[in-house]
Design a protein around this motif. Structure first.
Motif, PDB file in Angstrom:
ATOM      1  N   THR A  85      -1.871  20.488  -1.201  1.00 51.86           N
ATOM      2  CA  THR A  85      -2.886  19.738  -1.922  1.00 51.86           C
ATOM      3  C   THR A  85      -3.511  18.692  -1.009  1.00 51.86           C
ATOM      4  O   THR A  85      -3.009  18.396   0.073  1.00 51.86           O
ATOM      5  CB  THR A  85      -2.287  19.025  -3.144  1.00 51.86           C
ATOM      6  N   PHE A  86      -4.602  18.127  -1.503  1.00 50.13           N
ATOM      7  CA  PHE A  86      -5.272  17.056  -0.765  1.00 50.13           C
ATOM      8  C   PHE A  86      -4.317  15.889  -0.520  1.00 50.13           C
ATOM      9  O   PHE A  86      -4.258  15.329   0.568  1.00 50.13           O
ATOM     10  CB  PHE A  86      -6.492  16.597  -1.564  1.00 50.13           C
ATOM     11  N   ILE A 101       0.454  21.064   8.399  1.00 47.69           N
ATOM     12  CA  ILE A 101       0.115  22.484   8.399  1.00 47.69           C
ATOM     13  C   ILE A 101       0.636  23.103   7.102  1.00 47.69           C
ATOM     14  O   ILE A 101       1.819  22.978   6.767  1.00 47.69           O
ATOM     15  CB  ILE A 101       0.682  23.199   9.641  1.00 47.69           C
ATOM     16  N   PRO A 102      -0.240  23.721   6.319  1.00 48.57           N
ATOM     17  CA  PRO A 102       0.179  24.286   5.027  1.00 48.57           C
ATOM     18  C   PRO A 102       0.879  25.628   5.194  1.00 48.57           C
ATOM     19  O   PRO A 102       0.560  26.407   6.088  1.00 48.57           O
ATOM     20  CB  PRO A 102      -1.148  24.449   4.271  1.00 48.57           C
ATOM     21  N   GLN A 146      -7.771  23.986   2.600  1.00 52.96           N
ATOM     22  CA  GLN A 146      -6.768  23.389   3.487  1.00 52.96           C
ATOM     23  C   GLN A 146      -7.423  22.857   4.761  1.00 52.96           C
ATOM     24  O   GLN A 146      -7.054  21.804   5.276  1.00 52.96           O
ATOM     25  CB  GLN A 146      -5.691  24.422   3.844  1.00 52.96           C
ATOM     26  N   ASP A 147      -8.409  23.597   5.270  1.00 52.33           N
ATOM     27  CA  ASP A 147      -9.133  23.122   6.452  1.00 52.33           C
ATOM     28  C   ASP A 147      -9.846  21.806   6.147  1.00 52.33           C
ATOM     29  O   ASP A 147      -9.877  20.897   6.978  1.00 52.33           O
ATOM     30  CB  ASP A 147     -10.146  24.175   6.907  1.00 52.33           C
ATOM     31  N   LEU A 152     -10.215  15.904   6.630  1.00 52.48           N
ATOM     32  CA  LEU A 152     -10.345  14.602   5.985  1.00 52.48           C
ATOM     33  C   LEU A 152      -9.194  13.679   6.374  1.00 52.48           C
ATOM     34  O   LEU A 152      -9.397  12.479   6.635  1.00 52.48           O
ATOM     35  CB  LEU A 152     -10.389  14.767   4.463  1.00 52.48           C
ATOM     36  N   ALA A 153      -7.988  14.225   6.410  1.00 49.97           N
ATOM     37  CA  ALA A 153      -6.829  13.394   6.760  1.00 49.97           C
ATOM     38  C   ALA A 153      -6.978  12.803   8.157  1.00 49.97           C
ATOM     39  O   ALA A 153      -6.595  11.657   8.399  1.00 49.97           O
ATOM     40  CB  ALA A 153      -5.553  14.230   6.665  1.00 49.97           C
TER      41      ALA A 153
END
Length: 480
Positions: A85-86, A101-102, A146-147, A152-153
């Motif tokens: 999730t975000f 990394i998801p 996810q990208d 954003l992070a």
């Protein structure tokens, strides 16, 4: 000297494939299934990089990350998680992780991240944001989202200028707000301005403010959006609709960090982060002479493309649940979708993207008493417009009088101010207020068919959809 990687995951299959991939890449690897052992190794000074799952049998990696960064600030930590999730990406960033990394992930990408982390100069701790609310501003677990989360992070603790591109309804303003609300400017204001909704001759005044007497009707000094956004974020929506004169002034702000108000002479220094958005191809506008190339490169420092809903259809179920929860908070009963309804929705192309989905969920919640929405009801709402009779309502539920005389309306408008003149910005206000009943009348005449309404008005369908959204026109349909 061979670099040593510490891997912590309670899934033996993950430990095996990760360790094999890293060893083939030339690294020494130590694996464990628990946080306690990982912390013992780190405390002893072992390892050049850590890869850890978030949820472990004896703890949460997010609780251990601050201890790691305090004990060994130069030790890179890569976080893996199936909770894609975000907020997972943001938490990883705020706790000081090098990257997130998801799961499931590409092993080649993981090895690339490890090599990059080990080759970069040691940077110490990142600035930790204040405690953030546990909300979910962005929804979706697809690879495309996810990208976005990871990008954003990485940008939360910077002031880099960002340009968000994407079709109408993909959530560009949501992303801009997330950049602000979870970044280091969160305590400052977030100010948004839509270039397409403001008359061209008023954009410079709206952006930079104006002095008293700067133009006819400027009776007082008025602050612009730059002044209102000082210390925070200025969101320039539909930047492709900005006229060339305003583009030149915006370029000066980005280059020199200062501007002058309309009619003013003294430069004003500004401290504002710029986030721009567009549903147009800016490079095409440049080739047609409608957008400055130098401004494009100033704005496009970090480009983000939001995928349309049809490219992230696997997120549809999560998005629908999110919108059902929202309408439940607003007082409507909670609904669910049958598997057949979801199948119908997954086959639909969603030209209006996430906004269209949200409107559908709100309509289903408001119109139908069933707790579970069937495939037939979804089909009916998506495809059977001809079986409905529209009624047009303004915000607040007041019916629009579609046959009202525009001339009479304008006369009433001016008389409402008595002997005084209306405040500045009259052209834009009147245009918006006249457009509302005009578009509503076209929709009524075409029984809510936006394609036919656009033809009737002589405008592009996307332009009409944008006007419907910006003017908050609701086409309320009732089933016969």
């Amino acid at each position: 000297m061979t670099m040593q990687i510490l891997v912590a995951d309670d899934d033996s299959a993950i430990r095996t494939v990760v360790s094999q991939a890293l060893m083939r890449a030339g690294f020494e690897v130590r694996v464990t299934s628990n946080i306690a052992t990982l912390w013992r190794w780190i405390s002893a000074g072992d390892g050049d990089l850590v890869i850890t799952d978030v949820l472990m049998p004896d703890g949460n990696a997010f609780d251990t990350l601050p201890k790691i960064k305090n004990s060994r600030p130069d030790l890179p930590v890569v976080v893996m998680s199936a909770q894609n999730t975000f907020m997972t990406a943001i938490k990883a960033s705020e706790k000081g992780a090098y990257d997130y990394i998801p799961k499931p992930f590409d092993l080649t990408e993981l090895v690339s991240i490890v090599r990059r982390a080990l080759s970069e100069p040691k940077g110490g701790k990142r600035a930790a944001p204040d405690e953030m609310q546990e909300s979910m501003p962005l929804v979706g677990r697809s690879p495309a989202m996810q990208d976005i989360y990871r990008a954003l992070a990485r940008m939360m603790q910077t002031d880099l200028t960002v340009t968000i591109s994407g079709e109408s309804g993909t959530g560009k303003e949501l992303v801009a707000r997330a950049l602000h609300d979870y970044g280091r400017r969160r305590k400052g204001p977030f100010v948004a301005i839509n270039m397409a909704a403001i008359p061209r001759d008023l954009i410079e005044s709206e952006l930079f403010g104006h002095e008293k007497g700067a133009f006819t009707g400027a009776q007082t000094r008025t602050s612009g959006r730059f002044e209102q956004a000082e210390g925070g974020t200025l969101f320039l929506d539909e930047i492709g609709d900005m006229p060339m004169e305003a583009q030149t002034r915006l370029l000066r702000v980005l280059q020199q960090g200062e501007y002058t108000v309309v009619g003013g002479r003294t430069p004003i220094t500004t401290d504002v982060r710029i986030v721009a958005a567009t549903n147009k191809d800016l490079r095409q506008l440049i080739s047609r002479g409608l957008f400055r190339e130098d401004l494009f490169y100033r704005l496009n420092v970090v480009p983000l493309r939001l995928p349309p809903l049809r490219e992230r259809i696997e997120d549809l179920s999560d998005l629908a649940q999110h919108f059902f929860a929202q309408v439940e908070k607003e007082g409507l009963p909670r609904k669910t979708l049958s598997q057949g309804a979801l199948d119908v929705m997954r086959r639909y192309p969603w030209p209006g993207n996430v906004r269209e989905l949200e409107n559908l969920i709100r309509r289903l919640s408001a119109l139908y008493p069933q707790d579970e929405i069937s495939a037939e009801l979804v089909e009916h709402e998506l495809h059977n417009d001809s079986t409905r009779s529209p009624g047009i309502e303004a915000e607040g539920g007041k019916p629009i009088e579609l046959n009202a005389s525009v001339e009479r309306y304008l006369a009433d408008y001016f008389s409402s101010f008595g002997d005084d003149l209306p405040p500045p910005g009259l052209h834009g206000r009147i245009l918006r207020e006249v457009e509302y009943p005009l578009i509503a009348a076209a929709l009524a005449a075409t029984r809510g068919n936006q394609v036919k309404a656009a033809d009737l008005l002589g405008v592009n369908r996307n332009t009409l959809r944008k006007k419907i959204r910006d003017l908050d026109i609701s086409v309320i349909r009732s089933i016969r």
